[in-house]
Structure formats: structure tokens, C-alpha cells
Design a protein around this motif. Structure first.
Motif, PDB file in Angstrom:
ATOM      1  N   THR A 212       0.845  -1.184   0.000  1.00 53.74           N
ATOM      2  CA  THR A 212       0.000   0.000   0.000  1.00 53.74           C
ATOM      3  C   THR A 212       0.883   1.238   0.000  1.00 53.74           C
ATOM      4  O   THR A 212       2.027   1.205   0.438  1.00 53.74           O
ATOM      5  CB  THR A 212      -0.940   0.043   1.227  1.00 53.74           C
ATOM      6  OG1 THR A 212      -0.168  -0.027   2.412  1.00 53.74           O
ATOM      7  CG2 THR A 212      -1.943  -1.100   1.189  1.00 53.74           C
ATOM      8  N   MET A 213       0.309   2.339  -0.492  1.00 50.94           N
ATOM      9  CA  MET A 213       1.035   3.599  -0.530  1.00 50.94           C
ATOM     10  C   MET A 213       0.076   4.692  -0.091  1.00 50.94           C
ATOM     11  O   MET A 213      -1.026   4.807  -0.630  1.00 50.94           O
ATOM     12  CB  MET A 213       1.545   3.850  -1.951  1.00 50.94           C
ATOM     13  CG  MET A 213       2.421   5.052  -2.104  1.00 50.94           C
ATOM     14  SD  MET A 213       3.176   5.003  -3.754  1.00 50.94           S
ATOM     15  CE  MET A 213       3.781   6.665  -3.868  1.00 50.94           C
TER      16      MET A 213
ATOM     17  N   ALA B  53      -4.202   9.325   3.344  1.00 47.03           N
ATOM     18  CA  ALA B  53      -5.059   8.837   2.263  1.00 47.03           C
ATOM     19  C   ALA B  53      -4.305   7.798   1.433  1.00 47.03           C
ATOM     20  O   ALA B  53      -3.160   8.019   1.025  1.00 47.03           O
ATOM     21  CB  ALA B  53      -5.501   9.984   1.371  1.00 47.03           C
ATOM     22  N   GLN B  54      -4.953   6.666   1.185  1.00 46.76           N
ATOM     23  CA  GLN B  54      -4.334   5.613   0.394  1.00 46.76           C
ATOM     24  C   GLN B  54      -4.399   5.975  -1.086  1.00 46.76           C
ATOM     25  O   GLN B  54      -5.464   6.269  -1.609  1.00 46.76           O
ATOM     26  CB  GLN B  54      -5.052   4.283   0.639  1.00 46.76           C
ATOM     27  CG  GLN B  54      -4.332   3.104   0.032  1.00 46.76           C
ATOM     28  CD  GLN B  54      -4.979   1.800   0.455  1.00 46.76           C
ATOM     29  OE1 GLN B  54      -5.903   1.341  -0.202  1.00 46.76           O
ATOM     30  NE2 GLN B  54      -4.503   1.232   1.542  1.00 46.76           N
TER      31      GLN B  54
ATOM     32  N   ASN C 125       2.890   2.500 -10.680  1.00 50.45           N
ATOM     33  CA  ASN C 125       2.789   3.611 -11.618  1.00 50.45           C
ATOM     34  C   ASN C 125       2.500   4.881 -10.808  1.00 50.45           C
ATOM     35  O   ASN C 125       1.473   4.978 -10.149  1.00 50.45           O
ATOM     36  CB  ASN C 125       1.673   3.344 -12.621  1.00 50.45           C
ATOM     37  CG  ASN C 125       1.528   4.447 -13.638  1.00 50.45           C
ATOM     38  OD1 ASN C 125       2.061   5.541 -13.477  1.00 50.45           O
ATOM     39  ND2 ASN C 125       0.794   4.178 -14.693  1.00 50.45           N
ATOM     40  N   ALA C 126       3.409   5.831 -10.849  1.00 54.38           N
ATOM     41  CA  ALA C 126       3.266   7.063 -10.074  1.00 54.38           C
ATOM     42  C   ALA C 126       3.010   8.278 -10.958  1.00 54.38           C
ATOM     43  O   ALA C 126       3.098   9.413 -10.493  1.00 54.38           O
ATOM     44  CB  ALA C 126       4.523   7.278  -9.231  1.00 54.38           C
ATOM     45  N   GLU C 127       2.664   8.055 -12.230  1.00 57.32           N
ATOM     46  CA  GLU C 127       2.480   9.170 -13.169  1.00 57.32           C
ATOM     47  C   GLU C 127       1.429  10.166 -12.701  1.00 57.32           C
ATOM     48  O   GLU C 127       1.556  11.365 -12.930  1.00 57.32           O
ATOM     49  CB  GLU C 127       2.082   8.647 -14.547  1.00 57.32           C
ATOM     50  CG  GLU C 127       3.194   7.962 -15.287  1.00 57.32           C
ATOM     51  CD  GLU C 127       2.738   7.419 -16.630  1.00 57.32           C
ATOM     52  OE1 GLU C 127       1.513   7.308 -16.865  1.00 57.32           O
ATOM     53  OE2 GLU C 127       3.611   7.105 -17.449  1.00 57.32           O
TER      54      GLU C 127
ATOM     55  N   ILE D 252       5.260   3.878   1.690  1.00 56.40           N
ATOM     56  CA  ILE D 252       4.951   2.582   1.094  1.00 56.40           C
ATOM     57  C   ILE D 252       5.051   1.531   2.194  1.00 56.40           C
ATOM     58  O   ILE D 252       6.065   1.465   2.893  1.00 56.40           O
ATOM     59  CB  ILE D 252       5.915   2.255  -0.056  1.00 56.40           C
ATOM     60  CG1 ILE D 252       5.717   3.232  -1.201  1.00 56.40           C
ATOM     61  CG2 ILE D 252       5.711   0.815  -0.525  1.00 56.40           C
ATOM     62  CD1 ILE D 252       6.657   3.028  -2.365  1.00 56.40           C
ATOM     63  N   SER D 253       3.997   0.736   2.351  1.00 53.33           N
ATOM     64  CA  SER D 253       3.988  -0.332   3.344  1.00 53.33           C
ATOM     65  C   SER D 253       3.946  -1.678   2.640  1.00 53.33           C
ATOM     66  O   SER D 253       3.195  -1.873   1.685  1.00 53.33           O
ATOM     67  CB  SER D 253       2.784  -0.209   4.279  1.00 53.33           C
ATOM     68  OG  SER D 253       2.874   0.973   5.036  1.00 53.33           O
TER      69      SER D 253
END
Length: 86
Positions: free
Chosen positions: A32-33, A39-40, A58-60, A69-70
Motif C-alpha cells: 500500500t502507498m 489517504a491511500q 505507476n506514479a504518473e 509505502i507499506s
């Protein structure tokens, strides 16, 4: 059991974040991030088949900033800070 070792790269990141996780046993890994407000912004589950895996996020569409990041392997949760810079 092997100790869980993970690497988040590149950090700072731009449009893609990669996670290399080793020390796994067969099973599922939940990733998860979250932003710093809690907020997820990403959630994924990947099946690990062997001691090592590579996972890409994908972080675009994410805003520049700091994220957490977990990685949860069912027994433990590990958290790493990552910076998105544009």
C-alpha cells in the motif's frame, strides 16, 4: 525463515516506483502507498512464488510530495518513505 529485505527505487522517483523484495516465502504480499495525510493512493496484492520479487507502482498521476509505502507479508509490515519529484 529468511529476514525480509526490501529496496524502493528510485528515490526520489518520477513516474515509476520499483520495489525489490527478498526473503519471502510462498504467499501473498500486500503493498500500500499513502500520502502524509493518510489517504491511500495505491493498493496491490502480489503473489510471491519464491524468495524474491519485483513490483512496480505507476506514479504518473501522483502529485509531487512524500509518500509512505507499506509492505505486508502476513507476519510483519515494513514501511519506507519515498519522494515523488517532478
Amino acid at each position: 525463515t529468511l529476514p525480509l529485505v526490501y529496496e524502493v527505487f528510485p528515490n526520489p522517483a518520477d513516474d515509476k516506483i520499483s520495489l525489490r523484495i527478498s526473503g519471502l516465502e510462498n504467499g501473498q504480499v500486500k503493498i500500500t502507498m499513502n500520502n502524509l495525510l493518510g489517504a491511500q493512493v495505491y493498493s496491490g496484492v502480489q503473489k510471491s512464488e519464491g524468495a524474491e520479487m519485483l513490483h512496480e507502482i505507476n506514479a504518473e498521476n501522483l502529485s509531487a510530495g512524500i509518500y509512505l509505502i507499506s509492505i505486508n507479508n502476513g507476519a510483519s509490515t515494513f514501511t519506507q518513505k519515498v519522494v515523488i519529484s517532478r
